[in-house]
Each structure stands twice: as C-alpha cells, then as structure tokens.
Design an enzyme around this catalytic site. Sequence first.
Site, PDB file in Angstrom:
ATOM      1  N   GLY A  92       0.795  -1.156   0.236  1.00  0.00           N
ATOM      2  CA  GLY A  92       0.123  -0.051   0.033  1.00  0.00           C
ATOM      3  C   GLY A  92       0.828   1.251  -0.028  1.00  0.00           C
ATOM      4  O   GLY A  92       0.473   2.581  -0.559  1.00  0.00           O
ATOM      5  N   ARG A  93       2.073   1.315   0.633  1.00  0.00           N
ATOM      6  CA  ARG A  93       2.957   2.345   0.398  1.00  0.00           C
ATOM      7  C   ARG A  93       4.436   1.951   0.320  1.00  0.00           C
ATOM      8  O   ARG A  93       5.265   2.655   0.680  1.00  0.00           O
ATOM      9  CB  ARG A  93       2.805   3.022   1.751  1.00  0.00           C
ATOM     10  CG  ARG A  93       3.176   2.216   3.107  1.00  0.00           C
ATOM     11  CD  ARG A  93       3.088   3.219   4.147  1.00  0.00           C
ATOM     12  NE  ARG A  93       3.368   2.409   5.694  1.00  0.00           N
ATOM     13  CZ  ARG A  93       3.476   3.019   6.723  1.00  0.00           C
ATOM     14  NH1 ARG A  93       3.466   4.180   6.773  1.00  0.00           N
ATOM     15  NH2 ARG A  93       3.475   1.939   7.850  1.00  0.00           N
ATOM     16  N   LYS A 114       9.354   1.807   1.662  1.00  0.00           N
ATOM     17  CA  LYS A 114       8.181   2.033   2.478  1.00  0.00           C
ATOM     18  C   LYS A 114       8.213   3.566   2.444  1.00  0.00           C
ATOM     19  O   LYS A 114       9.001   4.274   2.862  1.00  0.00           O
ATOM     20  CB  LYS A 114       8.621   1.517   3.797  1.00  0.00           C
ATOM     21  CG  LYS A 114       7.300   1.431   4.610  1.00  0.00           C
ATOM     22  CD  LYS A 114       7.835   0.670   6.058  1.00  0.00           C
ATOM     23  CE  LYS A 114       6.539   0.597   6.962  1.00  0.00           C
ATOM     24  NZ  LYS A 114       7.024   0.002   8.306  1.00  0.00           N
ATOM     25  N   GLY A 127       0.113   6.802   1.881  1.00  0.00           N
ATOM     26  CA  GLY A 127       1.272   6.111   1.045  1.00  0.00           C
ATOM     27  C   GLY A 127       2.663   6.550   1.645  1.00  0.00           C
ATOM     28  O   GLY A 127       3.651   6.096   1.017  1.00  0.00           O
ATOM     29  N   ASP A 258       0.898 -11.365   6.507  1.00  0.00           N
ATOM     30  CA  ASP A 258       1.740 -10.430   5.364  1.00  0.00           C
ATOM     31  C   ASP A 258       2.786  -9.823   5.927  1.00  0.00           C
ATOM     32  O   ASP A 258       3.788  -9.171   5.197  1.00  0.00           O
ATOM     33  CB  ASP A 258       0.535  -9.292   5.018  1.00  0.00           C
ATOM     34  CG  ASP A 258       0.096  -8.661   6.208  1.00  0.00           C
ATOM     35  OD1 ASP A 258      -0.710  -8.893   7.155  1.00  0.00           O
ATOM     36  OD2 ASP A 258       0.434  -7.043   5.916  1.00  0.00           O
ATOM     37  N   ASN A 259       3.541 -10.060   7.306  1.00  0.00           N
ATOM     38  CA  ASN A 259       4.573  -9.569   7.863  1.00  0.00           C
ATOM     39  C   ASN A 259       5.484 -10.631   7.990  1.00  0.00           C
ATOM     40  O   ASN A 259       6.561 -10.425   8.598  1.00  0.00           O
ATOM     41  CB  ASN A 259       4.298  -8.739   9.042  1.00  0.00           C
ATOM     42  CG  ASN A 259       3.488  -7.544   8.829  1.00  0.00           C
ATOM     43  OD1 ASN A 259       3.656  -7.039   7.710  1.00  0.00           O
ATOM     44  ND2 ASN A 259       2.988  -6.821   9.755  1.00  0.00           N
TER      45      ASN A 259
END
Length: 479
Positions: A92-93, A114, A127, A258-259
């Site tokens: 997302g960012r 990031k 973002g 997701d991490n």
Amino acid sequence: MPPSARYRPDPRFLGLGDGFADVVAPARFPVHVLRHRDDRWAARIGLDTLGDAEWERHFARFEPLPGNLPEPLALRYHGHQFGSYNPALGDGRGFLFAQLRDAVDDRLLDLGTKGSGATPYARGGDGRLTLKGGVREILAAELLAARGVDTCKIVSVFETGERLWRGDEPSPTRSCVLVRLSHSNLRIGTFQRHAYHRDVARLGALVDYAVEHHFPAARQGDLAGTTAALLRLVVERAAATAAAWTVAGFVHGVLNTDNLNITGESFDYGPWRFLPTYDLGFTAAYFDETGFYAFGRQPNAVLWNLGRLAETLLPLAGRDVLEDSLGAFEPTFHAAVRRAFLDRLGLQPRGDAADDVVMDACYAFLASRRLDLDRFYFDWYGGEASAARALAGRAAVHYAPPEFAEVRRAWAEHLPAAPERLAHPHYAGDAPCSLLIDEVEALWAPIAERDDWAPLAAKLAEIREVGALHGRDPLKDMP
C-alpha cells in the site's frame, strides 16, 4: 559514479508473469534530504560507489538502476491480521524497486521501499512514512543484526519535506521514504492471495520461483515432494527467526501473515519493543489490548501463520506430508533457542542436556526477578569468566540470593566461547548496548526539536561496534 563491479542486477520477479504485482509510479516529494545511507550493505551489492546525486536519483526519485526492473512493482498479497483474514491487502505504501546479487554468498536480494507513495492497495492511506517511523526502522534493524537476528537492512532514508497527520504521533509530523534490502519479498500472504482465488497455476509458479531462487535444496522429482520440502525449509527458517527474537528479547508487535516472508527474514518494524525485563506477557503495540502478539506468544503466532501457508499448498501436495513439514517447527525452534542463548551468553555449547540445564536455570531466574535483561547477558558474558566483573557491577544485588547460585552451578562446566572479547572496552564499560523505548524516544527528541542527528549517529556507531565485536560485520568475507 556508476555502480561498482560487484553490482549484479538480476530482476527475476518479472519471470513470474502477470498476476503477482502492479506497475506503480513513485510519489514526487518536495525535497530530498539524505538522513541515512548504509554503505556497508551498499558495498555488498555494488552500490557504495554511487555519488550523492546518483544515490538521490535512485533512492528518492526512484529512477531505475542499470539493467534492473524498468518500473516499480507493488506486490499483491492477502493476509491474516490479528487472526482475521483480509483480502484487501497488498503493497500500500511501498514497492519492489530492484533485484540483485549478494557479493558474498550470491543470494538473490530485493530492494524494496516504504513510504514511496500510494498504490492500488493503499486503502485510503496517503502512502507515506513518518520520519520517526523511518528512524525506528533503522534502529530495530541495526540492533537485531548486531544480536545475530536475520533481518532486513535499511540502506537509505531520505526526508521528503511533507507534513503528515498520524494518530500515534504528535502531528503534523515529518515524512521520509525508506529503502530496505531483503532476501525476499514473498510473504505468506502472497501464497494466501492465490489460494483465495483458487489459482493453482500461480501457486505452482510461486513454489517454482521460491525453490529456484531461495531454496534450491527443496527440488524433488515431483511437484508434491518439492512443495513439502519447500514448506519444511520455510518452517525451519521461521523457527530459527522466532528463536532469535526470543533470545534477543525482541517483540515484533504485528506478526500478521503479510508480515512474515518465506526466507524467515525479520522486517517491517512498526510498534516493536525490546524487553526491559524477562516478561512473557509483554506487548509492543498499544492497540494489542489482548496480548495477541505478546512476547511469549510469538513462537506460536509464527507457527500458526505457517499453518496458514501449509493450507495454501494443499492443492499441490497432500495434507500428511505438509503436516509432517510443519512438525519441524518445534524441534528446530528449541534447538535454535538453545544455540542463540549460549551464543548471547558467550558460552561454548557442550552438545548435551547440560546446555538445556543452563538455559532453563537462567530463564527461571530471570522470570523470578525484575532484572534488566540486557544487563544480565552483559554482566555474565562468558559465564564464570565474568564473575568478578558482574559481582562488582550495578546489578550485583540481584546475584547475591541463593537461587542465583543454582544458575552458576548450572554453567560451571561450560567454557567461555570467546574469552578474548572480555578485554574489549565494551565489557570494560558499565552498561550493555540496549535500546529500550525510553532511549528510542530520547534519540528522536533532538531530531524533532532541533534537527540534531548526532545522538542517533553515536548510537548506531555503538551498535555496529558491538555487532562487529561479536562477529557480525556485513563486510566480512567480501571480495
């Protein structure tokens, strides 16, 4: 100047084909002020020869590196967040910016970002990354590396001149864009996305990519065998990382699927903390009100996430062989904790039950007292070789009670692993190299108040010195 001869671009992600990422455009920032550049790791990938202008061009404006990805790629993935499935995730960012080879061991490495701007997966976010968030990422990665944890490396941070509004920081707050070096950006959530869409072909492609570029030893004669072997290796890597966090006293804070990536490398440092004392219930995130990802729950959280990965692989291999691969977690974790514990305490392993006796005795003692965890490892590095130093130090009162005599008896037959290190000025000092939350805030305060980066630079120098003392130098063995 151009990259050095060690720069070896290898943009393999494109070989996966479509359906795995979206081409995105980086944000355009008002200013580019370089705040952090790690030339140690830049040297490992041949980018240390870049001049200031080239560094800014590639890591603030994101012009492609020579022979590399022509455009940034926002990667697609899903994930379980605090146990609940979310199909609206993805980069997302951030984005995958480049891929290249490590000059030391020929690993395929990714450069990702990031705070580089909103993507189709931003979910209404801006973002961006706060500058304080970038500083915290640097600090976490540096101390974890110094303590022997497999972690991403923060190679670049530029302040970008925007003002951001955040609920967990005094706002408006300063902005930055970060570039990190990782072994892989394939997450458990990457597999989950394609399993969610029942896309068996793309699941197979992910397995093939992971085996070819990260786990060649998993290659078997058939897809089912290869898939099961891959899962076992991923499980072993993740177990080793969970063990390293345990001994380092690190609390990640947000262990969503997701991490976690498939190579076991620790990354994405948001609400992290290091333990002040040995406390299994300690949490890092202010929003983790139930202790879902508390320190003592991290190993089980990682194993649960690996179970979700195994579920995605069911179309490619049988349940029995996948469950067998998951079974490697417990023995791998316990062996890795024992190794990491003895390493942090500076003791030679004996390779028998006596190693477990030492570890169990130390943890039982630490759980019974509110003793500074880092000081314990500092005071007793090398075991009895540090007795005179520890018993004359600040925490001597903790070592006087009879129960500590049991700890000393437990390690009596263990020799120091590197007694020569005790002559280093670090161990002649009166304090360990720690990074508790109060110090993190104290390092940020002069930056926020008067743009004074000297305390942060001094802390990074201290961390790197301690890491090098314990054999963790990224330039070691570099050609």
